[in-house]
Design a protein around this motif. Structure first.
Motif, PDB file in Angstrom:
ATOM      1  N   LEU A 327      22.461 -16.519   9.501  1.00 43.87           N
ATOM      2  CA  LEU A 327      21.097 -15.993   9.403  1.00 43.87           C
ATOM      3  C   LEU A 327      20.542 -15.680  10.786  1.00 43.87           C
ATOM      4  CD1 LEU A 327      18.561 -15.358   7.731  1.00 43.87           C
ATOM      5  CD2 LEU A 327      17.911 -17.764   7.958  1.00 43.87           C
ATOM      6  N   ALA A 328      20.778 -16.586  11.746  1.00 47.17           N
ATOM      7  CA  ALA A 328      20.283 -16.374  13.106  1.00 47.17           C
ATOM      8  C   ALA A 328      20.896 -15.125  13.730  1.00 47.17           C
ATOM      9  CB  ALA A 328      20.579 -17.597  13.972  1.00 47.17           C
ATOM     10  N   VAL A 329      22.199 -14.925  13.531  1.00 42.06           N
ATOM     11  CA  VAL A 329      22.881 -13.751  14.084  1.00 42.06           C
ATOM     12  C   VAL A 329      22.363 -12.471  13.421  1.00 42.06           C
ATOM     13  CG1 VAL A 329      25.107 -12.565  14.266  1.00 42.06           C
ATOM     14  CG2 VAL A 329      24.951 -15.013  14.752  1.00 42.06           C
ATOM     15  N   ALA A 330      22.204 -12.505  12.092  1.00 42.35           N
ATOM     16  CA  ALA A 330      21.720 -11.325  11.373  1.00 42.35           C
ATOM     17  C   ALA A 330      20.330 -10.924  11.857  1.00 42.35           C
ATOM     18  CB  ALA A 330      21.707 -11.594   9.866  1.00 42.35           C
ATOM     19  N   ARG A 331      19.474 -11.917  12.058  1.00 43.96           N
ATOM     20  CA  ARG A 331      18.127 -11.619  12.550  1.00 43.96           C
ATOM     21  C   ARG A 331      18.178 -11.085  13.973  1.00 43.96           C
ATOM     22  NH1 ARG A 331      14.943 -16.998  10.225  1.00 43.96           N
ATOM     23  NH2 ARG A 331      14.300 -16.083   8.220  1.00 43.96           N
ATOM     24  N   GLN A 332      19.045 -11.668  14.814  1.00 48.99           N
ATOM     25  CA  GLN A 332      19.178 -11.207  16.193  1.00 48.99           C
ATOM     26  C   GLN A 332      19.646  -9.755  16.233  1.00 48.99           C
ATOM     27  OE1 GLN A 332      18.438 -13.141  19.083  1.00 48.99           O
ATOM     28  NE2 GLN A 332      18.599 -11.109  19.998  1.00 48.99           N
ATOM     29  N   MET A 333      20.435  -9.366  15.251  1.00 53.46           N
ATOM     30  CA  MET A 333      20.931  -7.988  15.176  1.00 53.46           C
ATOM     31  C   MET A 333      19.878  -7.035  14.618  1.00 53.46           C
ATOM     32  SD  MET A 333      24.843  -8.655  13.831  1.00 53.46           S
ATOM     33  CE  MET A 333      25.265  -6.905  13.835  1.00 53.46           C
ATOM     34  N   GLY A 334      18.751  -7.567  14.190  1.00 48.03           N
ATOM     35  CA  GLY A 334      17.679  -6.725  13.687  1.00 48.03           C
ATOM     36  C   GLY A 334      17.874  -6.256  12.259  1.00 48.03           C
ATOM     37  N   GLN A 478      17.507 -19.868  18.845  1.00 52.03           N
ATOM     38  CA  GLN A 478      17.470 -19.619  17.405  1.00 52.03           C
ATOM     39  C   GLN A 478      18.748 -20.041  16.682  1.00 52.03           C
ATOM     40  OE1 GLN A 478      14.646 -18.587  15.775  1.00 52.03           O
ATOM     41  NE2 GLN A 478      13.829 -18.965  17.836  1.00 52.03           N
ATOM     42  N   LEU A 479      19.862 -20.096  17.399  1.00 59.16           N
ATOM     43  CA  LEU A 479      21.130 -20.388  16.728  1.00 59.16           C
ATOM     44  C   LEU A 479      21.138 -21.787  16.124  1.00 59.16           C
ATOM     45  CD1 LEU A 479      23.888 -19.081  16.149  1.00 59.16           C
ATOM     46  CD2 LEU A 479      24.772 -20.285  18.156  1.00 59.16           C
ATOM     47  N   HIS A 480      20.595 -22.744  16.840  1.00 54.98           N
ATOM     48  CA  HIS A 480      20.596 -24.133  16.358  1.00 54.98           C
ATOM     49  C   HIS A 480      19.219 -24.572  15.873  1.00 54.98           C
ATOM     50  CE1 HIS A 480      24.721 -25.187  17.534  1.00 54.98           C
ATOM     51  NE2 HIS A 480      24.538 -24.347  18.556  1.00 54.98           N
ATOM     52  N   ALA A 481      18.334 -23.625  15.645  1.00 54.44           N
ATOM     53  CA  ALA A 481      17.015 -23.971  15.114  1.00 54.44           C
ATOM     54  C   ALA A 481      17.159 -24.416  13.663  1.00 54.44           C
ATOM     55  CB  ALA A 481      16.079 -22.771  15.201  1.00 54.44           C
ATOM     56  N   PRO A 482      16.393 -25.437  13.238  1.00 56.00           N
ATOM     57  CA  PRO A 482      16.473 -25.872  11.839  1.00 56.00           C
ATOM     58  C   PRO A 482      16.034 -24.766  10.907  1.00 56.00           C
ATOM     59  CG  PRO A 482      14.581 -26.867  12.932  1.00 56.00           C
ATOM     60  CD  PRO A 482      15.396 -26.194  13.996  1.00 56.00           C
TER      61      PRO A 482
END
Length: 502
Positions: A327-334, A478-482
């Protein structure tokens, strides 16, 4: 002979001939037509003849006289004109209409070159919408409600949109949607619109008990409600209340109100909101069914993940971490939020095939050179493809051990053969394995060492853009955010999957 027929109101069907003498209508017209309609004035309007023509004239009434929805002072009448007096609809019949004796006439079509010359086009999708003079507003309101019903599957957003459109269509000052609890029978507010208003429970209850729409010009003067405490205390003004009905079951009401002393709602408003109530009632039932199905699917996902972890306790929490990283990666990719949550769900299920393996699943480290059995990938695909609405989320299962250069398994897929979901889940899976079970004694490697190794693999085994997004998500925290699992994002992803497959 010309006459006036009462089309709608307490005296529906009553016929009054017109002659050379004026006909006064109202609550107390003297020798004219007495209406049992509290919203009409004592001497409301007058029908009169001039030669062979008939006119209607407003006599200074409080609520006005309308001909075909247009407020008038004096108007020449033609065949079929509808005159609104208070809440009573009167139809002018000239007595000169064509009479058919030998059955229905065949329709007469205009020549092709003339057929569209006088056609009025109602552009429902146009930017410059103009309300048609006769019924266009109601038609557009029904169209918009139909669109909302088709596009919204969640109960509260659906009811809020229906209420907004309904209130705007009849120019209400405030509006509410109340849903009836099937066990307790009490009403609970699910949507509100406009200015706060005092609600008459007696009006809402009547709409539910009688399963029909209720209209009142001024509740305090309406004999049906003027003895009710809520009406007397709060001076309830014009109210329009329609039941939400589905399969002969009343599930709630749409309650629309104007301020005390405001012009009353019209009979056309009542018909419109009653029609909207029927549409919304069916849509509400479908939304409730959909939400129950979605809750069942979410519970199934929880159960499957729990069973998977019981089969392989060493990997407890792995699926949830891979889902959070994805989820964090997908959001980072916009990527759009809905798409990001679909990837998250797909990642959560990526190892689901392990529950179908015989014996204890191997917990080998993908970075250690030990080959992980590929059966769990194939088993997971088959499992999800058999579950309604879940086949879309099998991409994380199918590709989480593949690699961009074709060195992965079980199919050796590479490059464009691997969709974005597969590229993200494969990297998130690899990252979690190395940070939890990589290195000496399988104690796990520090994230910075894993990211350093990733730099040598980006653009080869892993997609370069996905790798960069993971690094950036780590750097910005964001990668390790709960991340809350099974939240509204999951609900939307499940709903979208059901809509797509359905």
């Amino acid at each position: 002979m010309p006459n006036i027929r009462i089309k709608q109101g307490p005296q529906q069907g009553h016929l009054v001939p017109l002659d050379e003498h004026p006909l006064v209508v109202g609550r107390d017209p003297g020798e004219g037509l007495t209406l049992m309609d509290l919203s009409s004035s004592r001497r409301h309007a007058e029908f009169f003849r001039v030669g062979d023509m008939y006119f209607v004239r407003d006599l200074g009434s409080k609520n006005g006289t309308f001909v075909n929805d247009q407020r008038i002072e004096e108007e020449l009448l033609k065949e079929g004109d509808q005159v609104l007096v208070g809440e009573t609809v009167l139809v002018f019949e000239s007595g000169q209409g064509a009479i058919q004796v030998d059955g229905a006439a065949e329709p007469e079509f205009l020549p092709d070159e003339q057929r569209l010359s006088a056609t009025v086009v109602f552009h429902l999708e146009g930017e410059d919408r103009r309300e048609a003079k006769q019924g266009g507003g109601g038609l557009e309101a029904l169209y918009r409600v139909s669109k909302a019903i088709a596009s919204l599957r969640e109960t509260r957003p659906l009811l809020s949109r229906v209420l907004e459109l309904s209130a705007a269509a009849v120019k209400a000052d405030s509006g509410y949607v109340f849903i009836k609890d099937p066990q307790k029978g009490v009403l609970s507010s699910q949507a509100t619109w406009g200015q706060p208003a005092k609600i008459s429970g007696s009006i809402a209850r009547q709409a539910i008990q009688e399963s029909r729409a209720v209209i009142t010009a001024e509740a305090l003067s309406d004999t049906r409600f003027r003895d009710q405490r809520s009406v007397v205390m709060h001076r309830i003004g014009p109210v329009l209340c329609a039941p939400l009905v589905s399969h002969e079951t009343v599930r709630g009401v749409v309650y629309l109100a104007r301020k005390s002393g405001a012009p009353p709602f019209r009979s056309e408003d009542l018909e419109l909101i009653a029609a909207i109530g029927m549409q919304a009632g069916i849509a509400l039932e479908n939304a409730i069914i959909h939400e129950r199905q979605r809750a069942g699917v979410l519970q199934m996902v929880r159960s499957l993940v729990a069973v998977e972890e019981m089969r392989d306790p060493e990997t407890k929490g792995h699926s949830e971490r891979v889902a959070a990283y994805s989820l964090a990666v997908a959001r980072q990719m916009g990527l759009p939020e809905l798409e990001a949550h679909k990837i998250q769900l797909s990642a959560l299920l990526h190892d689901i095939g392990k529950i179908a393996l015989k014996g204890s699943p191997a917990s080998a480290n993908p970075g250690s050179g030990v080959r992980i059995p590929s059966e769990h990938v194939l088993m997971g695909e088959r499992l999800l493809e058999r579950v309604p609405d879940m086949a879309e989320f099998s991409l994380g299962v199918k590709f989480h051990h593949e690699r961009m250069d074709g060195s992965g398994f079980p199919r050796g897929s590479k490059g464009d053969e691997i969709p974005v979901t597969g590229r993200i889940v494969m990297l998130a899976n690899w990252y979690d394995h190395l940070t939890t079970t990589g290195g000496v004694g399988r104690a796990g490697l520090p994230p910075k060492e894993v990211l350093k190794e990733l730099q040598t693999m980006a653009g080869k085994q892993f997609d370069a853009a996905v790798a960069q997004a993971l690094v950036l998500a780590y750097r910005n925290g964001q990668l390790h955010a709960p991340e809350m699992l099974y939240d509204e994002g999951w609900a939307e992803a499940i709903a979208s999957g059901a809509a797509t497959s359905g």
